[in-house]
Enzyme design. Structure first.
Site, PDB file in Angstrom:
ATOM      1  N   ASP A 113      -2.268  -6.492  -9.139  1.00 41.32           N
ATOM      2  CA  ASP A 113      -2.573  -5.125  -9.139  1.00 41.32           C
ATOM      3  C   ASP A 113      -2.938  -4.774  -7.669  1.00 41.32           C
ATOM      4  O   ASP A 113      -3.588  -5.709  -7.189  1.00 41.32           O
ATOM      5  CB  ASP A 113      -3.639  -4.817 -10.155  1.00 41.32           C
ATOM      6  CG  ASP A 113      -3.443  -3.301 -10.691  1.00 41.32           C
ATOM      7  OD1 ASP A 113      -2.977  -2.495  -9.813  1.00 41.32           O
ATOM      8  OD2 ASP A 113      -3.530  -2.916 -11.658  1.00 41.32           O
ATOM      9  N   ASN A 114      -2.622  -3.670  -7.288  1.00 40.65           N
ATOM     10  CA  ASN A 114      -3.502  -3.126  -5.978  1.00 40.65           C
ATOM     11  C   ASN A 114      -4.433  -1.902  -6.287  1.00 40.65           C
ATOM     12  O   ASN A 114      -4.844  -1.453  -5.474  1.00 40.65           O
ATOM     13  CB  ASN A 114      -2.374  -2.720  -4.845  1.00 40.65           C
ATOM     14  CG  ASN A 114      -1.639  -1.286  -5.279  1.00 40.65           C
ATOM     15  OD1 ASN A 114      -1.770  -0.959  -6.609  1.00 40.65           O
ATOM     16  ND2 ASN A 114      -0.968  -0.625  -4.565  1.00 40.65           N
ATOM     17  N   ASP A 157      -0.337  -6.179  -3.590  1.00 35.44           N
ATOM     18  CA  ASP A 157       0.619  -5.001  -3.909  1.00 35.44           C
ATOM     19  C   ASP A 157       2.233  -5.847  -4.115  1.00 35.44           C
ATOM     20  O   ASP A 157       2.608  -6.481  -2.941  1.00 35.44           O
ATOM     21  CB  ASP A 157       0.831  -4.361  -2.649  1.00 35.44           C
ATOM     22  CG  ASP A 157       1.515  -2.828  -2.848  1.00 35.44           C
ATOM     23  OD1 ASP A 157       2.346  -2.889  -3.363  1.00 35.44           O
ATOM     24  OD2 ASP A 157       1.437  -1.917  -1.894  1.00 35.44           O
ATOM     25  N   SER A 170       3.758   0.615 -10.773  1.00 32.38           N
ATOM     26  CA  SER A 170       3.979   2.098 -10.236  1.00 32.38           C
ATOM     27  C   SER A 170       3.037   3.298 -10.640  1.00 32.38           C
ATOM     28  O   SER A 170       2.573   2.974 -11.855  1.00 32.38           O
ATOM     29  CB  SER A 170       5.476   2.454 -10.621  1.00 32.38           C
ATOM     30  OG  SER A 170       5.866   3.654 -10.274  1.00 32.38           O
ATOM     31  N   TYR A 223      10.107   8.939  -8.118  1.00 31.94           N
ATOM     32  CA  TYR A 223       9.924   8.265  -9.277  1.00 31.94           C
ATOM     33  C   TYR A 223      11.304   7.841 -10.020  1.00 31.94           C
ATOM     34  O   TYR A 223      11.636   6.937 -10.399  1.00 31.94           O
ATOM     35  CB  TYR A 223       8.777   9.208 -10.054  1.00 31.94           C
ATOM     36  CG  TYR A 223       8.226   8.233 -11.438  1.00 31.94           C
ATOM     37  CD1 TYR A 223       7.749   6.971 -11.312  1.00 31.94           C
ATOM     38  CD2 TYR A 223       8.674   8.590 -12.518  1.00 31.94           C
ATOM     39  CE1 TYR A 223       7.325   6.192 -12.418  1.00 31.94           C
ATOM     40  CE2 TYR A 223       8.423   8.087 -13.785  1.00 31.94           C
ATOM     41  CZ  TYR A 223       7.620   6.709 -13.610  1.00 31.94           C
ATOM     42  OH  TYR A 223       7.243   6.017 -14.660  1.00 31.94           O
ATOM     43  N   LYS A 258      13.135   4.278 -10.199  1.00 29.69           N
ATOM     44  CA  LYS A 258      13.226   3.794 -11.444  1.00 29.69           C
ATOM     45  C   LYS A 258      14.827   3.323 -11.670  1.00 29.69           C
ATOM     46  O   LYS A 258      15.035   2.550 -12.384  1.00 29.69           O
ATOM     47  CB  LYS A 258      12.591   4.429 -12.690  1.00 29.69           C
ATOM     48  CG  LYS A 258      11.082   4.221 -12.554  1.00 29.69           C
ATOM     49  CD  LYS A 258      10.415   3.323 -13.007  1.00 29.69           C
ATOM     50  CE  LYS A 258       9.265   3.127 -12.991  1.00 29.69           C
ATOM     51  NZ  LYS A 258       8.314   1.853 -13.453  1.00 29.69           N
ATOM     52  N   THR A 286       3.284   8.049 -22.651  1.00 25.10           N
ATOM     53  CA  THR A 286       2.471   7.072 -23.289  1.00 25.10           C
ATOM     54  C   THR A 286       1.036   7.531 -22.921  1.00 25.10           C
ATOM     55  O   THR A 286       0.763   8.044 -21.898  1.00 25.10           O
ATOM     56  CB  THR A 286       2.609   5.533 -23.008  1.00 25.10           C
ATOM     57  OG1 THR A 286       3.759   5.453 -23.165  1.00 25.10           O
ATOM     58  CG2 THR A 286       1.794   4.613 -23.753  1.00 25.10           C
TER      59      THR A 286
END
Ligand code: UDP
Length: 308
Positions: free
Chosen positions: A4-5, A29, A48, A118, A122, A148
């Site tokens: 994780d960044n 990253d 993301s 985005y 994706k 979510t």
């Protein structure tokens, strides 16, 4: 192992896992590197920004993690002969002209608009994942995740459920964008995680929609949050963001039939649990994290440009 960044996440969210002997955290990253030593059975690529204000604030970083990040994660899976899970999104359907959305729908995405950083990232992630399956025989699975929510979201993450709860608990006005008649279908995080695990454990390629078909208008959600919190916050109307989808609801037949998965937590219960969680943590832990790679993984950015 978790990479994780912390560009949008917080180390506090995984503090309970760090005591586990099998858990290891690497501050990295994935759009720069996803080198991980040792044997790997599965790679789950969930990296993301996902909240519109986050990806609008980090457009090049979002494109980088969806493109280069996905390629690096695929390379890791291929090298290890591991299964690869891609967390794609209902945003690949854009502002859908078909309702509800099944996986056969190709979508209605504005490739130039602000959300495209985005959506198109994706969509590229799905394309490169499928190309790796076809050309390199990588064992891949794609899920398309619908809105979510749940505990551990940031208070000011900007998404609608966390925003309304934080506003209601803080006695601030609830900010409805547009007229509030747009719809979303909200899935509680525990349901989603079960779906991700089922997909990882399967040999399905997908794509498979993971979401709760319970469809709510934004106005009705605001009422629900006011009821559950007992808040008398007023409603404040703001302009609708560019290209904000009008309606969204998943068809989950494929998930039911191929994974035996369906959501179990009704929205009212999930929102209640999320409110309880926010109530139990009136102050957000912002002491750690948010130390992304200086270039945000994009060669178009220099350290000085880095938005975060
Ligand atoms: N929204 C809103 N008020 C807010 C945040 C979001 O009315 O404070 C609306 C937003 O315009 C969209 C819906 O709620 O129509 C869901 O937004 P969110 O950012 O949670 O998810 P996404 O747009 O990515 O589905």
């Amino acid at each position: 192992m978790c990479l994780d960044n912390f560009s949008t996440g917080r180390p506090a969210n995984i503090a309970h896992l760090r005591k586990h002997p099998a858990f290891e955290l690497v501050h990295a990253d994935v759009s720069v590197t996803a080198d991980v030593p040792g044997r790997i059975d599965a790679v789950a690529h969930l990296a993301s920004p996902a909240s519109p204000p986050d990806y609008l604030r980090m457009p090049l970083e979002t494109l980088a993690v969806g493109s280069r990040g996905t390629e690096n994660a695929l390379e890791l899976a291929r090298f290890n002969n591991a299964r690869f899970l891609l967390a794609s999104t209902s945003e690949v359907y854009g502002d859908p002209l078909v309702h509800p959305q099944d996986e056969g729908y190709w979508g209605n995405v504005n490739p130039l608009g602000p959300r495209s950083v985005y959506d198109e990232a994706k969509r590229y992630a799905e394309a490169v994942t499928m190309a790796c399956r076809r050309s390199l025989a990588v064992d891949v699975g794609i899920v398309r995740i619908f809105n979510t929510y749940g505990p551990r979201m940031r208070r000011h993450d900007g998404r609608v459920v966390s925003s309304f709860i934080a506003q209601a608990l803080g006695g601030e006005p609830l900010t409805i964008y547009g007229d509030g008649r747009q719809t979303r279908s909200f899935c509680y995080v525990d349901d989603l995680v079960r779906g991700l695990m089922a997909m990882l454990d399967s040999s399905e390629t997908g794509p498979v929609n993971l979401g709760n078909p319970e469809e709510w208008t934004v106005s009705d959600l605001a009422e629900l949050v006011r009821d559950i919190t007992g808040s008398d916050s007023e409603i404040q109307y703001h302009p609708l963001p560019t290209d904000d989808p009008v309606r969204r609801r998943p068809v989950i037949t494929r998930a039911r039939e191929h994974l035996g998965w369906y959501p179990e937590v009704p929205v009212a219960d999930g929102v209640r649990r999320t409110v309880d969680w926010f109530r139990s943590r009136p102050y957000e832990d912002v002491t750690e994290g948010n130390v992304p790679h200086p270039h945000g993984g994009s060669p178009l950015l220099t350290a000085a440009d880095s938005a975060v």
